[in-house]
Design a protein around this motif. Structure first.
Motif, PDB file in Angstrom:
ATOM      1  N   VAL A 126      -0.614   2.522 -10.129  1.00  0.00           N
ATOM      2  CA  VAL A 126      -0.577   3.982 -10.081  1.00  0.00           C
ATOM      3  C   VAL A 126      -0.736   4.530 -11.493  1.00  0.00           C
ATOM      4  N   PRO A 127      -1.800   5.273 -11.781  1.00  0.00           N
ATOM      5  CA  PRO A 127      -2.025   5.800 -13.136  1.00  0.00           C
ATOM      6  C   PRO A 127      -0.903   6.755 -13.552  1.00  0.00           C
ATOM      7  N   GLY A 128      -0.491   6.644 -14.787  1.00  0.00           N
ATOM      8  CA  GLY A 128       0.494   7.581 -15.318  1.00  0.00           C
ATOM      9  C   GLY A 128       1.923   7.303 -14.918  1.00  0.00           C
ATOM     10  N   LEU A 129       2.198   6.156 -14.290  1.00  0.00           N
ATOM     11  CA  LEU A 129       3.549   5.875 -13.797  1.00  0.00           C
ATOM     12  C   LEU A 129       4.581   5.882 -14.923  1.00  0.00           C
ATOM     13  N   HIS A 130       4.171   5.451 -16.122  1.00  0.00           N
ATOM     14  CA  HIS A 130       5.113   5.402 -17.238  1.00  0.00           C
ATOM     15  C   HIS A 130       5.555   6.792 -17.682  1.00  0.00           C
ATOM     16  N   GLY A 131       4.864   7.821 -17.243  1.00  0.00           N
ATOM     17  CA  GLY A 131       5.240   9.181 -17.608  1.00  0.00           C
ATOM     18  C   GLY A 131       6.156   9.848 -16.598  1.00  0.00           C
ATOM     19  N   VAL A 132       6.517   9.134 -15.540  1.00  0.00           N
ATOM     20  CA  VAL A 132       7.368   9.685 -14.481  1.00  0.00           C
ATOM     21  C   VAL A 132       8.844   9.599 -14.884  1.00  0.00           C
TER      22      VAL A 132
ATOM     23  N   ASP B 123       0.826  -1.193   0.000  1.00  0.00           N
ATOM     24  CA  ASP B 123       0.000   0.000   0.000  1.00  0.00           C
ATOM     25  C   ASP B 123       0.865   1.248   0.000  1.00  0.00           C
ATOM     26  N   VAL B 124       0.215   2.399  -0.031  1.00  0.00           N
ATOM     27  CA  VAL B 124       0.921   3.670  -0.038  1.00  0.00           C
ATOM     28  C   VAL B 124       0.464   4.509   1.135  1.00  0.00           C
ATOM     29  N   THR B 125       1.275   5.476   1.494  1.00  0.00           N
ATOM     30  CA  THR B 125       0.922   6.391   2.566  1.00  0.00           C
ATOM     31  C   THR B 125       0.676   7.764   1.967  1.00  0.00           C
ATOM     32  N   SER B 126      -0.038   8.593   2.679  1.00  0.00           N
ATOM     33  CA  SER B 126      -0.391   9.913   2.155  1.00  0.00           C
ATOM     34  C   SER B 126       0.724  10.920   2.342  1.00  0.00           C
ATOM     35  N   ALA B 127       1.565  10.727   3.343  1.00  0.00           N
ATOM     36  CA  ALA B 127       2.616  11.709   3.599  1.00  0.00           C
ATOM     37  C   ALA B 127       3.757  11.053   4.352  1.00  0.00           C
ATOM     38  N   LEU B 128       4.951  11.619   4.164  1.00  0.00           N
ATOM     39  CA  LEU B 128       6.117  11.128   4.886  1.00  0.00           C
ATOM     40  C   LEU B 128       6.175  11.746   6.267  1.00  0.00           C
ATOM     41  N   SER B 129       6.791  11.034   7.181  1.00  0.00           N
ATOM     42  CA  SER B 129       6.948  11.561   8.539  1.00  0.00           C
ATOM     43  C   SER B 129       8.276  12.292   8.694  1.00  0.00           C
ATOM     44  N   VAL B 130       8.998  12.491   7.579  1.00  0.00           N
ATOM     45  CA  VAL B 130      10.271  13.200   7.604  1.00  0.00           C
ATOM     46  C   VAL B 130      10.261  14.308   6.563  1.00  0.00           C
ATOM     47  N   HIS B 131      11.147  15.276   6.744  1.00  0.00           N
ATOM     48  CA  HIS B 131      11.316  16.348   5.763  1.00  0.00           C
ATOM     49  C   HIS B 131      12.184  15.827   4.612  1.00  0.00           C
TER      50      HIS B 131
ATOM     51  N   ALA C  18      11.947  11.552  -2.093  1.00  0.00           N
ATOM     52  CA  ALA C  18      11.104  11.969  -0.965  1.00  0.00           C
ATOM     53  C   ALA C  18      10.366  13.272  -1.237  1.00  0.00           C
ATOM     54  N   SER C  19      10.762  13.997  -2.283  1.00  0.00           N
ATOM     55  CA  SER C  19      10.099  15.261  -2.618  1.00  0.00           C
ATOM     56  C   SER C  19       9.177  15.118  -3.825  1.00  0.00           C
ATOM     57  N   HIS C  20       9.174  13.955  -4.454  1.00  0.00           N
ATOM     58  CA  HIS C  20       8.350  13.738  -5.644  1.00  0.00           C
ATOM     59  C   HIS C  20       6.899  13.507  -5.221  1.00  0.00           C
ATOM     60  N   ASP C  21       5.976  14.245  -5.813  1.00  0.00           N
ATOM     61  CA  ASP C  21       4.571  14.199  -5.399  1.00  0.00           C
ATOM     62  C   ASP C  21       3.972  12.804  -5.499  1.00  0.00           C
ATOM     63  N   LEU C  22       4.409  12.025  -6.475  1.00  0.00           N
ATOM     64  CA  LEU C  22       3.849  10.694  -6.668  1.00  0.00           C
ATOM     65  C   LEU C  22       4.649   9.612  -5.952  1.00  0.00           C
ATOM     66  N   LEU C  23       5.955   9.643  -6.092  1.00  0.00           N
ATOM     67  CA  LEU C  23       6.796   8.573  -5.559  1.00  0.00           C
ATOM     68  C   LEU C  23       6.840   8.555  -4.032  1.00  0.00           C
ATOM     69  N   LYS C  24       6.789   9.707  -3.400  1.00  0.00           N
ATOM     70  CA  LYS C  24       6.902   9.751  -1.932  1.00  0.00           C
ATOM     71  C   LYS C  24       5.724   9.097  -1.225  1.00  0.00           C
ATOM     72  N   LYS C  25       4.627   8.856  -1.946  1.00  0.00           N
ATOM     73  CA  LYS C  25       3.460   8.232  -1.343  1.00  0.00           C
ATOM     74  C   LYS C  25       3.638   6.730  -1.149  1.00  0.00           C
ATOM     75  N   ASN C  26       4.626   6.160  -1.824  1.00  0.00           N
ATOM     76  CA  ASN C  26       4.862   4.729  -1.676  1.00  0.00           C
ATOM     77  C   ASN C  26       5.346   4.427  -0.264  1.00  0.00           C
ATOM     78  N   LYS C  27       4.757   3.435   0.358  1.00  0.00           N
ATOM     79  CA  LYS C  27       5.096   3.095   1.745  1.00  0.00           C
ATOM     80  C   LYS C  27       6.554   2.704   1.899  1.00  0.00           C
ATOM     81  N   ALA C  28       7.149   2.190   0.812  1.00  0.00           N
ATOM     82  CA  ALA C  28       8.547   1.771   0.872  1.00  0.00           C
ATOM     83  C   ALA C  28       9.477   2.933   1.196  1.00  0.00           C
ATOM     84  N   VAL C  29       9.120   4.137   0.755  1.00  0.00           N
ATOM     85  CA  VAL C  29       9.958   5.311   1.026  1.00  0.00           C
ATOM     86  C   VAL C  29       9.984   5.607   2.524  1.00  0.00           C
TER      87      VAL C  29
END
Length: 369
Positions: free
Chosen positions: A68-74, A7-15, A118-129
């Motif tokens: 994730v829609p549009g991932l190929h355009g990242v 799954d993914v998270t909505s926000a990181l707990s770090v800067h 960690a600053s990418h609007d789409l990638l940072k939502k991945n729980k792995a980050v």
């Protein structure tokens, strides 16, 4: 061991912009990087130890977001090449600037990669980050899943798609520009690396010359020999100063413009991969349209649905790609500007310090005369 990430998270707990790679530890042929992240809530930091295998684990999960829609355009932030404890000639060619400077340049490049993710609007939502940056446990060796990276490797077998004419003038122009920029940036990076390696060789030669001059020093009361020995000692000091100056120049080149060109080169390759992924999707869409046109009545409705799904996916990828390109163009100008400004500032500072030091040596030689 870390759990399977799905799954993914909505926000990181770090800067994301404050992530730092503070140290690198050697254990045989294994390098472990100490990564420090500042917590968003309150004070405090996360300190985690990560190997390159862990970095690949993170990259694997970023590529695995097939839902994730549009991932190929990242334009995926480019991860640095795998580090080596004992860098060979082949490894040096792969690492370039990242193989110099006792791993400080590599740590800086890895730090930049993590900050970009960690600053990418789409990638940072991945729980792995989140897990990668905060968990005290290392990732486990997980089964490789089908992902965008595997898909790209398969698509590379169909090189005919690379020259496929684009239906959008914007993307065709971008592909043509990227083709030129990729070659020019790679060439500039390689030539600048040759400059740095030459500076390091000059510094080593100055050190050898400085040491050799001490062999000319002779003891005794002969005034001529004493005068000659004093000159040799002073020349040795000058050459040692030249060695330090040249090493500083080389180090400045690596940490400023060198890293800037390296990052630019790797990002151009990342953009090239994204544009190729989109081209492959364009070919799939055109195939779906032809199939729908030629479909028999019994299969017409199903093929039309396939065509509509392909069109919707391709349009989404194109929208994401245009946003990524616009952001990339803005950031790459800023990154190169920072690299050039830092390079000029450091070179001016080193030149001023060297000029002052050489002036003192000149005055000393005049006094000896």
């Amino acid at each position: 061991m870390m759990e399977e990430v799905q799954d993914v998270t909505s926000a990181l707990s770090v800067h994301g912009h404050n992530i730092k790679v503070t140290d690198v530890l050697k254990d045989g042929d294994t390098l472990t990087f100490v990564i420090v992240s500042q917590k968003v809530s309150g004070t405090g930091e996360y300190h985690v130890d990560r190997t390159y295998d862990d970095v690949e684990w993170l990259q694997q999960h970023l590529f695995s977001q097939e839902d994730v829609p549009g991932l190929h355009g990242v334009i995926f932030p480019p991860v640095p090449a795998k580090p080596q404890v004992n860098v060979t000639a082949k490894g040096m060619k792969q690492l370039g600037f990242l193989g110099l400077g006792e791993w400080q340049p590599y740590c800086k490049a890895l730090e930049t990669f993590l900050r970009q993710v960690a600053s990418h609007d789409l990638l940072k939502k991945n729980k792995a980050v989140e897990i990668f940056l905060t968990s005290s446990d290392p990732p486990g060796r997980q089964r490789v899943k089908k992902n965008i990276f595997n898909w790209l490797s398969q698509a590379m077998d169909e090189m005919r798609k690379e020259g496929h004419k684009d239906v959008d003038e914007f993307f065709q122009a971008q592909r043509d520009q990227n083709l030129v920029m990729t070659g020019c940036t790679k060439n500039a990076t390689e030539r600048f690396l040759e400059v740095v390696l030459t500076e390091q060789k000059i510094a080593v030669a100055c050190g050898h010359f400085s040491a050799a001059l001490h062999l000319c020093v002779e003891a005794g009361e002969d005034p001529v020999k004493q005068a000659f020995s004093r000159i040799c000692v002073k020349l040795s000091e000058v050459l040692e100063s030249m060695k330090k100056n040249m090493m500083s120049v080389a180090e400045n080149n690596v940490n400023t413009l060198g890293l800037g060109l390296d990052l630019e080169s790797r990002y151009q390759e990342a953009e090239k991969e994204m544009l190729f992924r989109r081209t492959c999707k364009l070919v799939e869409l055109e195939t779906a349209r032809r199939s729908a046109e030629k479909a028999k009545p019994v299969k017409k409705a199903a093929m039309e649905e396939v065509k509509k799904a392909a069109e919707s996916e391709f349009d989404h990828i194109s929208r994401v790609a245009k946003q990524e390109i616009a952001q990339f163009e803005s950031e790459r100008v800023q990154m190169l500007q920072q690299a050039l400004v830092g390079w000029c500032e450091q070179q001016l500072l080193t030149a001023k310090e060297s000029a002052d030091q050489f002036d003192r040596y000149l005055q000393a030689f005049r006094g000896m005369a």
